[in-house]
Design an enzyme around this catalytic site. Structure first.
Site, PDB file in Angstrom:
ATOM      1  N   TYR A 123       6.955  -5.401   0.597  1.00 18.37           N
ATOM      2  CA  TYR A 123       7.640  -6.663   0.403  1.00 18.37           C
ATOM      3  C   TYR A 123       8.905  -6.522  -0.450  1.00 18.37           C
ATOM      4  CZ  TYR A 123       3.561  -9.146   2.294  1.00 18.37           C
ATOM      5  OH  TYR A 123       2.552  -9.622   3.104  1.00 18.37           O
ATOM      6  N   LYS A 172      -4.753   2.753  -0.033  1.00 20.13           N
ATOM      7  CA  LYS A 172      -4.861   3.492   1.231  1.00 20.13           C
ATOM      8  C   LYS A 172      -4.353   4.916   1.020  1.00 20.13           C
ATOM      9  CE  LYS A 172      -5.983   3.469   5.624  1.00 20.13           C
ATOM     10  NZ  LYS A 172      -7.392   3.348   6.045  1.00 20.13           N
ATOM     11  N   ASP A 205      -9.307  -1.048   3.831  1.00 21.38           N
ATOM     12  CA  ASP A 205     -10.056  -1.554   4.975  1.00 21.38           C
ATOM     13  C   ASP A 205     -11.544  -1.667   4.649  1.00 21.38           C
ATOM     14  OD1 ASP A 205      -9.132   1.147   4.917  1.00 21.38           O
ATOM     15  OD2 ASP A 205     -10.221   1.570   6.749  1.00 21.38           O
ATOM     16  N   ASP A 229      -1.710  -9.633  -0.911  1.00 22.03           N
ATOM     17  CA  ASP A 229      -1.446 -10.835  -0.134  1.00 22.03           C
ATOM     18  C   ASP A 229      -2.592 -11.085   0.847  1.00 22.03           C
ATOM     19  OD1 ASP A 229      -0.111 -13.036   0.832  1.00 22.03           O
ATOM     20  OD2 ASP A 229       1.363 -11.909   1.980  1.00 22.03           O
ATOM     21  N   ASP A 233      -5.961 -14.065   0.574  1.00 22.51           N
ATOM     22  CA  ASP A 233      -6.320 -15.022   1.621  1.00 22.51           C
ATOM     23  C   ASP A 233      -7.773 -14.829   2.056  1.00 22.51           C
ATOM     24  OD1 ASP A 233      -3.711 -15.910   1.514  1.00 22.51           O
ATOM     25  OD2 ASP A 233      -3.489 -16.021   3.690  1.00 22.51           O
TER      26      ASP A 233
END
Length: 336
Positions: A123, A172, A205, A229, A233
């Site tokens: 971002y 990751k 993940d 982000d 959610d």
């Protein structure tokens, strides 16, 4: 007296922010609101989504309370939220997700705080086309040791200050060995400074799977920008949706508090928008300003109104289905 820049925002923003301001004022907190414009409403009025007067207000006050803003997709101004975070170096995005009595979900005992690095990663906005035909695009993910260290340190300090027991870093690094590897390596170094806080690391993940299967194992979660982000959610979905989730953007000498949902133009001016998220953002702001008694009064009253389910908006109880203004007044009454 605390001077706070008030940005009501677009769509449902003005209606939910009006209720939040009334409730905070009724709590006894000493706030002087300095109203400013941003978003599409500001663009239509001044020709820019962030007028200089708004930035000057935040420059003075160093604390802003903001409603949802509309950002055009794929064109125009990239993101007002991103620009504000960059300008004031609001490097820590904090989004707590806690179960609510009176809100039916799959789980009833969730209490997770996502701490998201707010200025780096994918971002950062470093993207471009590689060909004149614009058929190949490239985005650069930026991860620095400085940025990684300060966000992980913030997460551990948050855990210690709020009597939390565990910090999980999500990454990751198994695939992105340089950028995510640097983040994980730095996180391990920071964790060693906090022997009283349990430290754990999980691949992103796998984290998503574990959050759905056994969310109770998570306490404070710290991660990079885009992963944060997504996870915030996900945790919102565990407790009833974005209409219940507040957000704080914290820097070294400035802070911005907001609801994390969108401006919902389809229900603007219908008096049915749920003000919970922005009210809880106000609670976070009051704690930031050391108005802890007022913060507790607002939070306790809001919890009572939602648990009773009588004076809440349709998304919380379709059988009650009162307006935003009635719910706001019920919270003020509950404080009394």
């Amino acid at each position: 007296m605390h001077n706070v820049t008030l940005i009501k925002g677009d769509g449902i923003g003005p209606s939910i922010m009006d209720q939040a301001v009334k409730i905070i004022d009724a709590s006894g907190a000493k706030i002087h609101w300095e109203e400013a414009d941003a978003g599409m409403a500001a663009f239509n009025k001044f020709g820019t989504p962030i007028p200089d007067a708004t930035l000057e207000s935040i420059d003075r006050n160093r604390v802003a309370f903001k409603g949802p803003l509309t950002t055009a997709v794929s064109e125009g101004f990239r993101s007002i939220n991103v620009e504000l975070r960059k300008k004031y170096d609001l490097y820590a995005n904090v989004r707590p997700a806690k179960s609510w009595a009176g809100v039916q979900t799959r789980y009833s005992d969730i209490d997770i705080v996502i701490v998201r690095e707010n200025t780096e990663g994918l971002y950062a906005g470093l993207e471009h086309y590689l060909t004149s035909k614009r058929d190949i695009a490239e985005s650069l993910a930026v991860v620095t040791r400085h940025g990684s260290e300060r966000i992980v340190d913030y997460a551990f300090k948050y855990a210690r200050d709020n009597n939390r027991k565990k910090v999980t870093v999500c990454h990751k690094a198994n695939i992105l060995k340089y950028t995510q590897g640097l983040f994980l390596e730095t996180a391990k170094e920071v964790a060693a400074r906090y022997p009283d806080i349990e430290f754990d690391s999980k691949i992103i993940d796998a984290t998503c799977m574990h959050m759905v299967m056994n969310p109770q194992q998570f306490d404070v979660v710290v991660t990079t920008n885009m992963f944060g982000d997504i996870l915030s959610d996900l945790t919102a979905g565990l407790v009833g949706g974005l209409g219940l989730i507040p957000g704080a953007n914290i820097g070294a000498d400035a802070a911005l508090f907001e609801a994390v949902h969108g401006s919902a133009p389809d229900i603007a001016d219908k008096n049915i928008a749920n003000p919970t998220a922005v009210i809880m953002a106000g609670v976070m702001m009051l704690d930031h300003l050391h108005e802890h008694e007022a913060a507790n009064k607002v939070k306790t009253a809001l919890e009572k109104v939602i648990a009773e389910g009588k004076y809440v908006t349709p998304d919380l109880n379709s059988n009650a289905g009162v307006g935003t203004d009635v719910m706001g007044q019920a919270i003020i009454d509950a404080m009394a």
